[in-house]
Design a protein around this motif. Structure first.
Motif, PDB file in Angstrom:
ATOM      1  N   ILE A  51       0.840  -1.204   0.000  1.00  0.00           N
ATOM      2  CA  ILE A  51       0.000   0.000   0.000  1.00  0.00           C
ATOM      3  C   ILE A  51       0.870   1.248   0.000  1.00  0.00           C
ATOM      4  CG2 ILE A  51      -1.656   1.342   1.355  1.00  0.00           C
ATOM      5  CD1 ILE A  51      -2.818  -1.396   2.281  1.00  0.00           C
ATOM      6  N   VAL A  52       1.895   1.260   0.815  1.00  0.00           N
ATOM      7  CA  VAL A  52       2.793   2.419   0.891  1.00  0.00           C
ATOM      8  C   VAL A  52       3.462   2.668  -0.457  1.00  0.00           C
ATOM      9  CG1 VAL A  52       4.956   3.242   1.903  1.00  0.00           C
ATOM     10  CG2 VAL A  52       3.183   2.272   3.369  1.00  0.00           C
ATOM     11  N   LEU A  53       3.923   1.618  -1.095  1.00  0.00           N
ATOM     12  CA  LEU A  53       4.638   1.772  -2.364  1.00  0.00           C
ATOM     13  C   LEU A  53       3.715   2.058  -3.542  1.00  0.00           C
ATOM     14  CD1 LEU A  53       7.268  -1.086  -1.994  1.00  0.00           C
ATOM     15  CD2 LEU A  53       7.617   1.373  -1.671  1.00  0.00           C
ATOM     16  N   ASP A  54       2.550   1.429  -3.566  1.00  0.00           N
ATOM     17  CA  ASP A  54       1.650   1.568  -4.705  1.00  0.00           C
ATOM     18  C   ASP A  54       0.651   2.710  -4.580  1.00  0.00           C
ATOM     19  OD1 ASP A  54       2.922  -0.636  -5.764  1.00  0.00           O
ATOM     20  OD2 ASP A  54       1.347  -2.050  -5.190  1.00  0.00           O
ATOM     21  N   HIS A  55       0.375   3.134  -3.366  1.00  0.00           N
ATOM     22  CA  HIS A  55      -0.615   4.191  -3.130  1.00  0.00           C
ATOM     23  C   HIS A  55      -0.042   5.210  -2.145  1.00  0.00           C
ATOM     24  CE1 HIS A  55      -3.594   1.746  -5.186  1.00  0.00           C
ATOM     25  NE2 HIS A  55      -3.175   0.719  -4.460  1.00  0.00           N
ATOM     26  N   PRO A  56       0.886   6.040  -2.585  1.00  0.00           N
ATOM     27  CA  PRO A  56       1.537   6.972  -1.653  1.00  0.00           C
ATOM     28  C   PRO A  56       0.558   7.913  -0.950  1.00  0.00           C
ATOM     29  CG  PRO A  56       2.235   7.381  -3.923  1.00  0.00           C
ATOM     30  CD  PRO A  56       1.393   6.163  -3.936  1.00  0.00           C
ATOM     31  N   TYR A  57      -0.592   8.156  -1.544  1.00  0.00           N
ATOM     32  CA  TYR A  57      -1.589   9.008  -0.902  1.00  0.00           C
ATOM     33  C   TYR A  57      -2.012   8.428   0.449  1.00  0.00           C
ATOM     34  CZ  TYR A  57      -6.000  11.380  -0.027  1.00  0.00           C
ATOM     35  OH  TYR A  57      -7.010  12.088   0.550  1.00  0.00           O
ATOM     36  N   PHE A  58      -2.073   7.102   0.537  1.00  0.00           N
ATOM     37  CA  PHE A  58      -2.510   6.438   1.755  1.00  0.00           C
ATOM     38  C   PHE A  58      -1.358   6.059   2.677  1.00  0.00           C
ATOM     39  CE2 PHE A  58      -5.885   5.227  -1.329  1.00  0.00           C
ATOM     40  CZ  PHE A  58      -6.909   5.939  -0.741  1.00  0.00           C
ATOM     41  N   ALA A  59      -0.120   6.329   2.267  1.00  0.00           N
ATOM     42  CA  ALA A  59       1.051   5.870   3.027  1.00  0.00           C
ATOM     43  C   ALA A  59       1.051   6.374   4.466  1.00  0.00           C
ATOM     44  CB  ALA A  59       2.338   6.288   2.315  1.00  0.00           C
ATOM     45  N   ALA A  60       0.892   7.657   4.654  1.00  0.00           N
ATOM     46  CA  ALA A  60       0.938   8.209   6.015  1.00  0.00           C
ATOM     47  C   ALA A  60      -0.179   7.634   6.879  1.00  0.00           C
ATOM     48  CB  ALA A  60       0.847   9.728   5.981  1.00  0.00           C
ATOM     49  N   ALA A  61      -1.357   7.505   6.301  1.00  0.00           N
ATOM     50  CA  ALA A  61      -2.500   7.004   7.068  1.00  0.00           C
ATOM     51  C   ALA A  61      -2.318   5.538   7.452  1.00  0.00           C
ATOM     52  CB  ALA A  61      -3.785   7.181   6.266  1.00  0.00           C
ATOM     53  N   ILE A  62      -1.868   4.714   6.523  1.00  0.00           N
ATOM     54  CA  ILE A  62      -1.724   3.284   6.826  1.00  0.00           C
ATOM     55  C   ILE A  62      -0.585   3.048   7.811  1.00  0.00           C
ATOM     56  CG2 ILE A  62      -0.181   2.572   4.944  1.00  0.00           C
ATOM     57  CD1 ILE A  62      -3.247   0.599   6.057  1.00  0.00           C
ATOM     58  N   LEU A  63       0.451   3.865   7.747  1.00  0.00           N
ATOM     59  CA  LEU A  63       1.568   3.702   8.675  1.00  0.00           C
ATOM     60  C   LEU A  63       1.216   4.169  10.091  1.00  0.00           C
ATOM     61  CD1 LEU A  63       4.572   4.694   6.408  1.00  0.00           C
ATOM     62  CD2 LEU A  63       3.908   2.396   7.174  1.00  0.00           C
ATOM     63  N   GLN A  64       0.253   5.062  10.215  1.00  0.00           N
ATOM     64  CA  GLN A  64      -0.157   5.550  11.526  1.00  0.00           C
ATOM     65  C   GLN A  64      -1.367   4.805  12.089  1.00  0.00           C
ATOM     66  OE1 GLN A  64      -0.508   9.835  11.785  1.00  0.00           O
ATOM     67  NE2 GLN A  64       1.091  10.078  10.254  1.00  0.00           N
ATOM     68  N   LEU A  65      -1.936   3.906  11.283  1.00  0.00           N
ATOM     69  CA  LEU A  65      -3.120   3.179  11.716  1.00  0.00           C
ATOM     70  C   LEU A  65      -2.767   2.190  12.826  1.00  0.00           C
ATOM     71  CD1 LEU A  65      -6.113   2.425  11.241  1.00  0.00           C
ATOM     72  CD2 LEU A  65      -5.309   0.784   9.537  1.00  0.00           C
ATOM     73  N   PRO A  66      -3.303   2.389  14.022  1.00  0.00           N
ATOM     74  CA  PRO A  66      -3.050   1.428  15.095  1.00  0.00           C
ATOM     75  C   PRO A  66      -3.724   0.096  14.779  1.00  0.00           C
ATOM     76  CG  PRO A  66      -3.965   3.480  15.964  1.00  0.00           C
ATOM     77  CD  PRO A  66      -4.101   3.518  14.478  1.00  0.00           C
ATOM     78  N   MET A  67      -2.956  -0.986  14.870  1.00  0.00           N
ATOM     79  CA  MET A  67      -3.476  -2.317  14.576  1.00  0.00           C
ATOM     80  C   MET A  67      -3.194  -3.237  15.754  1.00  0.00           C
ATOM     81  SD  MET A  67      -2.571  -3.085  10.664  1.00  0.00           S
ATOM     82  CE  MET A  67      -1.787  -1.800   9.748  1.00  0.00           C
ATOM     83  N   ARG A  68      -4.173  -4.064  16.058  1.00  0.00           N
ATOM     84  CA  ARG A  68      -4.007  -5.029  17.139  1.00  0.00           C
ATOM     85  C   ARG A  68      -4.575  -6.361  16.678  1.00  0.00           C
ATOM     86  NH1 ARG A  68      -7.030  -6.453  22.059  1.00  0.00           N
ATOM     87  NH2 ARG A  68      -8.723  -5.328  21.087  1.00  0.00           N
ATOM     88  N   GLY A  69      -3.832  -7.421  16.914  1.00  0.00           N
ATOM     89  CA  GLY A  69      -4.271  -8.749  16.531  1.00  0.00           C
ATOM     90  C   GLY A  69      -4.960  -9.455  17.673  1.00  0.00           C
ATOM     91  N   THR A  70      -5.843 -10.395  17.322  1.00  0.00           N
ATOM     92  CA  THR A  70      -6.564 -11.189  18.304  1.00  0.00           C
ATOM     93  C   THR A  70      -6.803 -12.587  17.754  1.00  0.00           C
ATOM     94  OG1 THR A  70      -8.532 -11.288  19.697  1.00  0.00           O
ATOM     95  CG2 THR A  70      -8.849 -10.432  17.489  1.00  0.00           C
ATOM     96  N   HIS A  71      -7.079 -13.500  18.624  1.00  0.00           N
ATOM     97  CA  HIS A  71      -7.506 -14.840  18.236  1.00  0.00           C
ATOM     98  C   HIS A  71      -8.989 -15.032  18.550  1.00  0.00           C
ATOM     99  CE1 HIS A  71      -3.557 -16.371  17.182  1.00  0.00           C
ATOM    100  NE2 HIS A  71      -3.084 -15.733  18.239  1.00  0.00           N
ATOM    101  N   ASP A  72      -9.629 -14.005  19.077  1.00  0.00           N
ATOM    102  CA  ASP A  72     -11.031 -14.041  19.469  1.00  0.00           C
ATOM    103  C   ASP A  72     -11.918 -13.768  18.251  1.00  0.00           C
ATOM    104  OD1 ASP A  72     -13.501 -13.861  20.640  1.00  0.00           O
ATOM    105  OD2 ASP A  72     -13.025 -12.109  21.874  1.00  0.00           O
ATOM    106  N   HIS A  73     -12.584 -14.807  17.756  1.00  0.00           N
ATOM    107  CA  HIS A  73     -13.437 -14.651  16.576  1.00  0.00           C
ATOM    108  C   HIS A  73     -14.657 -13.780  16.857  1.00  0.00           C
ATOM    109  CE1 HIS A  73     -11.314 -17.326  13.858  1.00  0.00           C
ATOM    110  NE2 HIS A  73     -11.085 -18.103  14.904  1.00  0.00           N
ATOM    111  N   ALA A  74     -15.065 -13.693  18.097  1.00  0.00           N
ATOM    112  CA  ALA A  74     -16.200 -12.832  18.440  1.00  0.00           C
ATOM    113  C   ALA A  74     -15.823 -11.359  18.320  1.00  0.00           C
ATOM    114  CB  ALA A  74     -16.690 -13.141  19.849  1.00  0.00           C
TER     115      ALA A  74
END
Length: 81
Positions: A16-39
């Motif tokens: 995304i960063v390489l192909d869509h530079p417009y979204f680079a700053a937003a995707i790099l600052q997007l807080p992401m958290r993983g879970t194993h909880d399907h609910a």
């Protein structure tokens, strides 16, 4: 396979960063958290500010699909949905 899960997500973000530079700053600052909880997140969910993803569901997808879901969630956040 544990390293693979994080690699797919990181690879999709890099694409995304390489192909869509417009979204680079937003995707790099997007807080992401993983879970194993399907609910909490069957695949990917957002609360308008951060993303929650299911480790197992992401691991089952290829990089282009993960990239598509990341962009989808990012647009929800950017458009304040």
């Amino acid at each position: 396979m544990g390293a693979q899960k994080g690699d797919d997500l990181a690879r999709a973000r890099l694409h995304i960063v390489l192909d869509h530079p417009y979204f680079a700053a937003a995707i790099l600052q997007l807080p992401m958290r993983g879970t194993h909880d399907h609910a909490a997140a069957a695949l990917i969910a957002c609360d308008g500010r951060r993303m929650l993803y299911n480790h197992d569901a992401i691991a089952a997808l290829d990089t282009p699909a993960v990239r598509l879901y990341l962009l989808h969630i990012l647009m929800h956040i950017l458009l304040d949905h």
